[in-house]
Design an enzyme around this catalytic site. Structure first.
Site, PDB file in Angstrom:
ATOM      1  N   ASP A  50       0.809  -1.214   0.000  1.00 38.79           N
ATOM      2  CA  ASP A  50       0.000   0.000   0.000  1.00 38.79           C
ATOM      3  C   ASP A  50       0.844   1.266   0.000  1.00 38.79           C
ATOM      4  O   ASP A  50       0.442   2.292  -0.525  1.00 38.79           O
ATOM      5  CB  ASP A  50      -0.927   0.021   1.222  1.00 38.79           C
ATOM      6  CG  ASP A  50      -1.934  -1.118   1.180  1.00 38.79           C
ATOM      7  OD1 ASP A  50      -2.142  -1.670   0.089  1.00 38.79           O
ATOM      8  OD2 ASP A  50      -2.480  -1.456   2.237  1.00 38.79           O
ATOM      9  N   CYS A  51       1.999   1.215   0.649  1.00 37.47           N
ATOM     10  CA  CYS A  51       2.816   2.410   0.799  1.00 37.47           C
ATOM     11  C   CYS A  51       4.224   1.986   1.198  1.00 37.47           C
ATOM     12  O   CYS A  51       4.461   0.825   1.525  1.00 37.47           O
ATOM     13  CB  CYS A  51       2.218   3.342   1.854  1.00 37.47           C
ATOM     14  SG  CYS A  51       2.259   2.607   3.499  1.00 37.47           S
ATOM     15  N   CYS A  54       4.797  -0.257   4.211  1.00 34.23           N
ATOM     16  CA  CYS A  54       4.705  -1.708   4.050  1.00 34.23           C
ATOM     17  C   CYS A  54       6.075  -2.278   3.712  1.00 34.23           C
ATOM     18  O   CYS A  54       6.436  -3.363   4.172  1.00 34.23           O
ATOM     19  CB  CYS A  54       3.709  -2.060   2.949  1.00 34.23           C
ATOM     20  SG  CYS A  54       2.002  -1.623   3.325  1.00 34.23           S
ATOM     21  N   CYS A 386      -5.867   8.856  23.248  1.00 32.02           N
ATOM     22  CA  CYS A 386      -6.416   8.267  22.024  1.00 32.02           C
ATOM     23  C   CYS A 386      -6.198   9.244  20.869  1.00 32.02           C
ATOM     24  O   CYS A 386      -6.705  10.370  20.907  1.00 32.02           O
ATOM     25  CB  CYS A 386      -7.909   7.988  22.213  1.00 32.02           C
ATOM     26  SG  CYS A 386      -8.682   7.299  20.739  1.00 32.02           S
ATOM     27  N   CYS A 388      -7.333  10.015  18.074  1.00 32.40           N
ATOM     28  CA  CYS A 388      -8.360  10.137  17.032  1.00 32.40           C
ATOM     29  C   CYS A 388      -8.205  11.432  16.237  1.00 32.40           C
ATOM     30  O   CYS A 388      -8.236  11.432  15.004  1.00 32.40           O
ATOM     31  CB  CYS A 388      -9.746  10.062  17.658  1.00 32.40           C
ATOM     32  SG  CYS A 388     -10.071   8.527  18.539  1.00 32.40           S
ATOM     33  N   ASP A 430      10.023  18.225 -19.870  1.00 31.71           N
ATOM     34  CA  ASP A 430      10.327  17.575 -21.133  1.00 31.71           C
ATOM     35  C   ASP A 430       9.765  18.479 -22.245  1.00 31.71           C
ATOM     36  O   ASP A 430       8.890  19.310 -21.974  1.00 31.71           O
ATOM     37  CB  ASP A 430       9.674  16.191 -21.170  1.00 31.71           C
ATOM     38  CG  ASP A 430       9.815  15.541 -22.527  1.00 31.71           C
ATOM     39  OD1 ASP A 430      10.944  15.496 -23.045  1.00 31.71           O
ATOM     40  OD2 ASP A 430       8.795  15.080 -23.073  1.00 31.71           O
ATOM     41  N   THR A 432       8.862  17.457 -26.007  1.00 34.68           N
ATOM     42  CA  THR A 432       7.863  16.883 -26.895  1.00 34.68           C
ATOM     43  C   THR A 432       6.702  16.286 -26.110  1.00 34.68           C
ATOM     44  O   THR A 432       6.893  15.410 -25.270  1.00 34.68           O
ATOM     45  CB  THR A 432       8.500  15.796 -27.781  1.00 34.68           C
ATOM     46  OG1 THR A 432       9.611  16.355 -28.475  1.00 34.68           O
ATOM     47  CG2 THR A 432       7.492  15.252 -28.774  1.00 34.68           C
ATOM     48  N   ASP A 711     -11.033  14.900  22.845  1.00 35.54           N
ATOM     49  CA  ASP A 711     -10.742  14.168  21.616  1.00 35.54           C
ATOM     50  C   ASP A 711     -11.780  14.439  20.535  1.00 35.54           C
ATOM     51  O   ASP A 711     -11.440  14.819  19.420  1.00 35.54           O
ATOM     52  CB  ASP A 711     -10.666  12.671  21.901  1.00 35.54           C
ATOM     53  CG  ASP A 711     -10.120  11.905  20.713  1.00 35.54           C
ATOM     54  OD1 ASP A 711      -8.918  12.053  20.419  1.00 35.54           O
ATOM     55  OD2 ASP A 711     -10.894  11.183  20.073  1.00 35.54           O
TER      56      ASP A 711
END
Length: 729
Positions: A50-51, A54, A386, A388, A430, A432, A711
């Site tokens: 995934d990224c 991993c 937490c 969150c 670039d 072209t 939170d």
């Protein structure tokens, strides 16, 4: 969830930095008769990362094996390379599987694997979302039943996340994003914030699926590059033709390539002349003519006739393989991209958990205080800890920015790319297909015999009608645009390596490149006209009637309409622009002069990478549209692809202009800068509120319900702040 689709052994004469899948023959994983030399290294192809986080998890899990001396994941080309003192294939696969990645030794090429359907890939997320919706509906009827429903929903989401977190802890990654989410949701459940726990989990799962989608797109881009090299080739043995696997070709073999087919390996031309489309590798839109003995790269397209060539490259060392190798090298030179929350959790989460535990235990144990009040405070601290709001703060800003960019025709592949855009100070283009339209058009017609230029163009169109050559199509298109009466031509024939000839109205007409004319065929004045046109960046052809020059036709790949405005806009933002092109110096100078930017011409893919490395002292973006631009895009701080470009360029890039307009670049950079500021604001809000309530809870001023507000209130604030990005122009 990752998936390893093949495993190869590395022969001792191939270093681990080699990237060509065909360079190393596949081995039988169950064969224990390998020599000690073969045990020096192994390679797997991984799908589904995934990224880059991993990749780090896989490296950590593999690195814990005692026999492994080096384990590296090349995220760009989805490969795991392991060096070991003994055969560790079974142990490596077990370690990777236990870390949460499925694998197989099938050896099936990735491009032949059927992708899973949308519903199957997202089944867990969809089911969790339905359970969450049902929990909200139940809660609207009965608060107590809703609490139970949210608890069960959270446990359903916690099971796969918590199980993987546990396995990652045992694999050496104790504070991965999975651990962070497990702790956050579990902490919310402990104090009864069940709805919040479920909401955090679904946001996390959604982010994981979006990253998996981006990773899948990148894999298809690499496969598209590999697909440029055919799987089989026609090898000539005297008068006998045989179809063989490309991996069986060796230097010296003679092959035949049909019109419209791609070269399977680097080779030298045996025929006298032939034309090839090299745009996939060089980015040059004009076909090039090769003479006998000249080299032609793998992946180039034979245009006009069957050609015979002598193979010059070994298996795994063709131009396509070298580009893959450049992509991997560019990826390795950059530090791995680590998501903010994953890094922050290594300090934040254990620190808060330890503090909550100390608050709950130390006062009763050391000061004989009542257990219940201090356990209550510990739980309040656990909720304050937490993360969150922190979990939401960055993705909320990024999601809003990506949505805003998508609505404006820009695809930015993830938050890391968005953040890097904000730092860009130099942009390399670039030529072209990026600064220019990528299609030749007729720019100038000069009659050498005082004939009407429209009649001259009509004759040229008659000769070129039916030809597939890009220059021919440009001439025919220009005649059609002017609605000219094109006469009929007969006896059309292509003169290999020279031009095209036909009979029109009883006269023999020949269209030919000036360099193919016999010496002194043009007068000094006519030669000066050709030189002037070519110096302006044009491709020039000469038309002869009955062997007498009657006209010059100049064609050119024109500048995009928004190119100059884009460069000016970037200059106003203090961003320097330059051009890197494989074209000749005269064509490059003409385009660069119109835009008033620096340029470097005659560049191969490796040359572009070298220039990017030379300028790496400052954040730099590379904008391109061809396969030849992919290594430079990877080497740059960020790569940006044009929407009309090749699949490889689109997938190798970190961002793409889906509307194919250059003015989207400045808009993307402005949006990225606003997003970077928004993320800093969100983190300040989240941590600031937690810090305040942490202090007031320890002093006994606030209780559990205000800890929930610390939170959930912060979550609401950072979400509202992030949504402002949707209104950014």
């Amino acid at each position: 969830m990752g998936k390893i689709t093949s495993v190869n052994t590395l022969s001792p004469d191939i270093t681990c930095s080699d990237c060509s899948g065909s360079a190393v023959p596949a081995s039988d994983p169950d064969d224990d008769s390998d020599s000690d030399a073969q045990h020096e290294g192994y390679r797997w192809r991984i799908s589904g990362m995934d990224c880059p986080a991993c990749a780090r998890k896989i490296e950590t899990a593999v690195g814990q094996l005692s026999a492994v001396t080096e384990g590296r994941v090349l995220f760009a080309t989805q490969k795991l390379i392991v060096k070991a003192s003994e055969d560790v294939r079974v142990q490596v696969e077990d370690a990777v599987r236990y870390a949460g990645f499925s694998l197989t030794r099938s050896g099936t090429p990735i491009k032949q694997i059927e992708p899973a359907g949308f519903w199957w890939e997202n089944r867990t997320l969809i089911l969790f979302a339905l359970l969450l919706l049902a929990s909200w509906l139940i809660q609207s009827v009965s608060a107590q039943a809703g609490q139970v429903a949210f608890t069960l929903t959270t446990l359903f989401g916690l099971w796969p996340t918590g199980r993987r977190a546990f396995r990652l802890i045992k694999s050496g990654s104790p504070f991965a994003i999975e651990t962070l989410m497990t702790l956050a949701a579990s902490g919310a459940l402990l104090i009864g914030a069940t709805a919040e726990a479920a909401t955090v989990l679904i946001l996390y799962m959604l982010g994981e699926r979006l990253e998996a989608f981006a990773a899948g797109r990148a894999r298809r881009g690499v496969n598209a590059l590999m697909a440029l090299q055919p799987d089989t080739a026609v090898r000539l043995q005297g008068e006998r033709r045989e179809t063989v696997a490309v991996s069986s070709l060796n230097p010296g073999d003679i092959i035949e390539v049909a019109p419209g087919a791609r070269l399977p390996a680097d080779a030298k031309l045996l025929d006298t002349f032939a034309s090839f489309d090299e745009s996939a590798l060089t980015g040059e839109s004009m076909p090039v003519e090769r003479q006998q003995g000249e080299p032609v790269s793998a992946g180039c397209l034979s245009i006009d006739r069957p050609v015979r060539l002598t193979v010059t490259s070994k298996p795994g060392e063709s131009a396509i393989d070298r580009i893959l190798h450049l992509i991997e090298q560019a990826e390795e030179r950059r530090a791995p991209i680590a998501r903010f929350l994953d890094r922050f959790s290594r300090i934040y989460t254990p620190a808060i958990m330890a503090l909550a535990l100390l608050v709950a235990l130390l006062p009763p144990l050391l000061l004989s205080a009542d257990w219940q009040p201090w356990i209550y405070k510990g739980l309040a601290l656990l909720l304050i800890g937490c993360p969150c709001a922190l979990v939401i703060s960055t993705p909320a800003a990024i999601t809003s920015a990506l949505a805003a960019a998508t609505r404006r025709g820009a695809l930015i592949k993830g938050g890391a790319a968005l953040e890097r855009l904000s730092a860009i100070r130099t942009i390399a283009f670039d030529k072209t297909g990026t600064l220019t339209a990528g299609k030749p058009v007729v720019t100038t017609l000069i009659a050498l015999n005082e004939e009407d230029v429209n009649l001259l163009l009509a004759k040229a169109a008659a000769v070129e009608t039916g030809s597939s050559h890009p220059l021919a199509r440009a001439i025919v298109a220009r005649a059609a645009e002017l609605k000219l009466n094109v006469p009929r031509a007969s006896g059309q024939k292509t003169l290999i390596g020279t031009g095209i000839e036909a009979i029109v109205s009883g006269h023999t007409l020949l269209i030919i490149a000036p360099g193919r004319l016999t010496p002194n065929r043009l007068t000094e004045q006519q030669s000066a006209q050709v030189f002037k046109l070519e110096s302006a960046g044009n491709t020039v052809v000469v038309m002869l009637e009955d062997n007498q020059p009657i006209g010059l036709i100049a064609l050119r790949d024109t500048l995009r309409e928004d190119a100059k405005a884009t460069v000016d806009e970037l200059r106003a933002m203090n961003i320097h622009s330059m051009m890197l092109t494989g074209d000749n110096a005269r064509a490059a100078a003409a385009i660069a002069g119109e835009l008033n930017i620096d340029y470097r011409a005659g560049m191969l893919p490796a040359d572009k990478v070298a220039v990017i490395a030379e300028l790496s002292h400052q954040p730099l973006a590379m904008v391109g549209d061809g396969i030849n631009d992919a290594p430079a895009m990877k080497a740059a701080t960020i790569g940006i692809a044009m929407g009309s470009g090749s699949d490889v360029a689109l997938e190798a890039a970190d961002a793409a202009l889906t509307h194919n307009r250059l003015n989207g670049i400045a808009a993307m950079i402005r949006l990225s800068r606003a997003t970077h500021a928004n993320i800093r604001q969100n983190i300040t809000i989240a941590l600031g509120l937690k810090g305040i309530f942490l202090l007031t809870t320890l002093l006994g001023f606030t209780g559990l319900w205000l800890a929930v507000l610390a939170d959930s209130g912060a979550t609401a604030l950072v979400t509202a702040n992030a949504l402002r990005l949707l209104r950014k122009n």
